[in-house]
Design a protein around this motif. Structure first.
Motif, short mmCIF file in Angstrom:
data_model
loop_
_atom_site.label_atom_id
_atom_site.label_comp_id
_atom_site.label_asym_id
_atom_site.label_seq_id
_atom_site.Cartn_x
_atom_site.Cartn_y
_atom_site.Cartn_z
N ASN A 109 0.82 -1.22 0.00
CA ASN A 109 0.00 0.00 0.00
C ASN A 109 0.85 1.26 0.00
O ASN A 109 0.52 2.24 0.66
N VAL A 110 1.95 1.23 -0.74
CA VAL A 110 2.87 2.37 -0.78
C VAL A 110 2.28 3.46 -1.67
O VAL A 110 1.94 3.23 -2.82
N GLN A 111 2.16 4.63 -1.08
CA GLN A 111 1.75 5.81 -1.84
C GLN A 111 2.99 6.62 -2.23
O GLN A 111 3.09 7.11 -3.33
N THR A 112 3.93 6.73 -1.27
CA THR A 112 5.17 7.48 -1.48
C THR A 112 6.32 6.70 -0.86
O THR A 112 6.21 6.24 0.28
N LEU A 113 7.40 6.56 -1.59
CA LEU A 113 8.66 6.05 -1.03
C LEU A 113 9.62 7.22 -1.04
O LEU A 113 9.79 7.87 -2.08
N LEU A 114 10.21 7.52 0.09
CA LEU A 114 11.02 8.73 0.27
C LEU A 114 12.41 8.37 0.74
O LEU A 114 12.57 7.57 1.66
N PHE A 115 13.43 8.95 0.10
CA PHE A 115 14.82 8.87 0.57
C PHE A 115 15.15 10.23 1.14
O PHE A 115 15.18 11.23 0.42
N ASN A 116 15.35 10.30 2.46
CA ASN A 116 15.56 11.58 3.12
C ASN A 116 16.60 11.41 4.22
O ASN A 116 16.44 10.54 5.09
N GLN A 117 17.66 12.20 4.18
CA GLN A 117 18.73 12.17 5.17
C GLN A 117 19.25 10.75 5.38
O GLN A 117 19.39 10.28 6.51
N ASN A 119 17.89 7.90 4.90
CA ASN A 119 16.91 6.93 5.38
C ASN A 119 15.85 6.72 4.30
O ASN A 119 15.57 7.61 3.51
N ILE A 120 15.25 5.53 4.33
CA ILE A 120 14.13 5.22 3.44
C ILE A 120 12.85 5.24 4.27
O ILE A 120 12.78 4.62 5.34
N PHE A 121 11.86 5.97 3.77
CA PHE A 121 10.57 6.08 4.44
C PHE A 121 9.47 5.64 3.48
O PHE A 121 9.54 5.92 2.29
N GLU A 122 8.45 5.00 4.04
CA GLU A 122 7.27 4.63 3.26
C GLU A 122 6.09 5.43 3.76
O GLU A 122 5.76 5.41 4.94
N GLY A 123 5.44 6.13 2.85
CA GLY A 123 4.17 6.79 3.14
C GLY A 123 3.07 5.90 2.58
O GLY A 123 2.96 5.72 1.37
N ALA A 124 2.27 5.30 3.46
CA ALA A 124 1.24 4.35 3.04
C ALA A 124 -0.04 5.07 2.62
O ALA A 124 -0.25 6.24 2.97
N THR A 125 -0.88 4.36 1.90
CA THR A 125 -2.13 4.94 1.41
C THR A 125 -3.08 5.31 2.54
O THR A 125 -3.96 6.14 2.35
N ASP A 126 -2.89 4.73 3.74
CA ASP A 126 -3.75 5.08 4.88
C ASP A 126 -3.23 6.28 5.67
O ASP A 126 -3.77 6.64 6.71
N GLY A 127 -2.15 6.92 5.17
CA GLY A 127 -1.62 8.12 5.80
C GLY A 127 -0.52 7.86 6.82
O GLY A 127 0.05 8.81 7.35
N THR A 128 -0.22 6.60 7.12
CA THR A 128 0.85 6.30 8.07
C THR A 128 2.21 6.37 7.39
O THR A 128 2.32 6.22 6.18
N TRP A 129 3.24 6.62 8.20
CA TRP A 129 4.61 6.69 7.71
C TRP A 129 5.45 5.66 8.44
O TRP A 129 5.26 5.42 9.64
N TRP A 130 6.39 5.06 7.71
CA TRP A 130 7.22 3.98 8.23
C TRP A 130 8.69 4.24 7.87
O TRP A 130 8.98 4.75 6.80
N LEU A 131 9.60 3.86 8.77
CA LEU A 131 11.04 3.99 8.57
C LEU A 131 11.64 2.61 8.37
O LEU A 131 11.40 1.70 9.16
N TRP A 132 12.44 2.43 7.30
CA TRP A 132 13.14 1.18 7.04
C TRP A 132 14.30 1.04 8.01
O TRP A 132 15.13 1.94 8.12
N THR A 133 14.37 -0.09 8.73
CA THR A 133 15.42 -0.32 9.72
C THR A 133 16.58 -1.14 9.19
O THR A 133 17.57 -1.33 9.88
N GLY A 134 16.46 -1.63 7.98
CA GLY A 134 17.46 -2.52 7.42
C GLY A 134 16.95 -3.94 7.30
O GLY A 134 17.46 -4.74 6.53
N SER A 135 15.92 -4.26 8.10
CA SER A 135 15.32 -5.59 8.03
C SER A 135 13.80 -5.55 8.15
O SER A 135 13.14 -6.57 8.01
N GLY A 136 13.26 -4.39 8.42
CA GLY A 136 11.81 -4.24 8.57
C GLY A 136 11.46 -2.77 8.71
O GLY A 136 12.28 -1.89 8.46
#
Length: 172
Positions: A109-117, A119-136
Motif C-alpha cells: 500500500n505504498v503511496q510514497t517512497l522517500l529517501f531523506n537524510q 533513510n528510506i521512508f514509506e508513506g502508506a495509502t492510509d496516511g501512516t509513515w514507516w522507517l526502514w530499519t534494514g530488516s523491517g
C-alpha cells in the motif's frame, strides 16, 4: 593462472559482488579488490588475460553504485527508483509493493517512497509513515519531512508541535 588461482579469484569476485548486492558495499569492494589483485598478478596467457579483464571490469559496476546515490528528498513517484546510501535500489510496483534490489521489502500500500537524510521512508495509502530499519519497518508519528516547530512554540497558540524527530504533538 593455474586452476587454484583462478578459483580463488573467481570466489573472491563472487563473494564481493554478493556482499555488494546485499548492501555491504565496503566489504564487497574489499573482496572485489582481492580478486583484481589475484587476477592481475597471476595472468600469463592471452586467454587468461580476457578472464582477468572480466574480473577487473565487473567490480566497477558495484563501485559505480556508490556514486549513484539518489539526492535526499527523492520520492517515488515521480522518480522510477531510489538508490540509497548503501547502493540499494528501491522500486515501487503498480500494486503498491516496494522492492529492494528486486526483493520484496515487506511493504505494501505504498503511496510514497522517500529517501531523506540517508533513510528510506514509506508513506502508506492510509496516511501512516514507516522507517526502514534494514530488516523491517518502524511506524513513525507522521511525515518525516515535517519541519520542527520553532523553539518556544506552545499549544494552544499552535494546533500542533513537531519535534526534531518528526513527532507530532497535540492536545485533545
Amino acid at each position: 593462472m593455474n586452476s587454484i588461482t583462478l578459483f580463488l579469484a573467481t570466489a573472491c569476485l563472487a563473494v564481493g559482488v554478493g556482499l555488494s548486492m546485499l548492501g555491504n558495499i565496503y566489504w564487497g569492494a574489499a573482496f572485489e579488490l582481492i580478486a583484481i589483485i589475484i587476477a592481475y598478478h597471476r595472468v600469463r596467457v592471452r586467454i587468461r588475460k580476457k578472464i582477468a579483464l572480466a574480473l577487473v571490469l565487473l567490480p566497477l559496476f558495484s563501485v559505480a553504485s556508490l556514486a549513484a546515490t539518489s539526492p535526499s528528498g527523492t520520492t517515488i513517484p515521480p522518480a522510477q527508483q531510489i538508490v540509497d546510501s548503501n547502493g540499494g535500489v528501491w522500486t515501487v510496483a503498480s500494486n503498491g509493493l516496494c522492492y529492494l534490489n528486486g526483493q520484496w521489502a515487506k511493504c505494501s500500500n505504498v503511496q510514497t517512497l522517500l529517501f531523506n537524510q540517508n533513510n528510506i521512508f514509506e508513506g502508506a495509502t492510509d496516511g501512516t509513515w514507516w522507517l526502514w530499519t534494514g530488516s523491517g519497518w518502524n511506524q513513525l508519528p507522521g511525515d518525516p519531512r515535517s519541519t520542527p516547530s520553532a523553539s518556544g512554540t506552545t499549544i494552544p497558540s499552535a494546533q500542533q508541535i513537531v519535534d526534531s524527530n518528526g513527532g507530532i504533538w497535540t492536545v485533545g
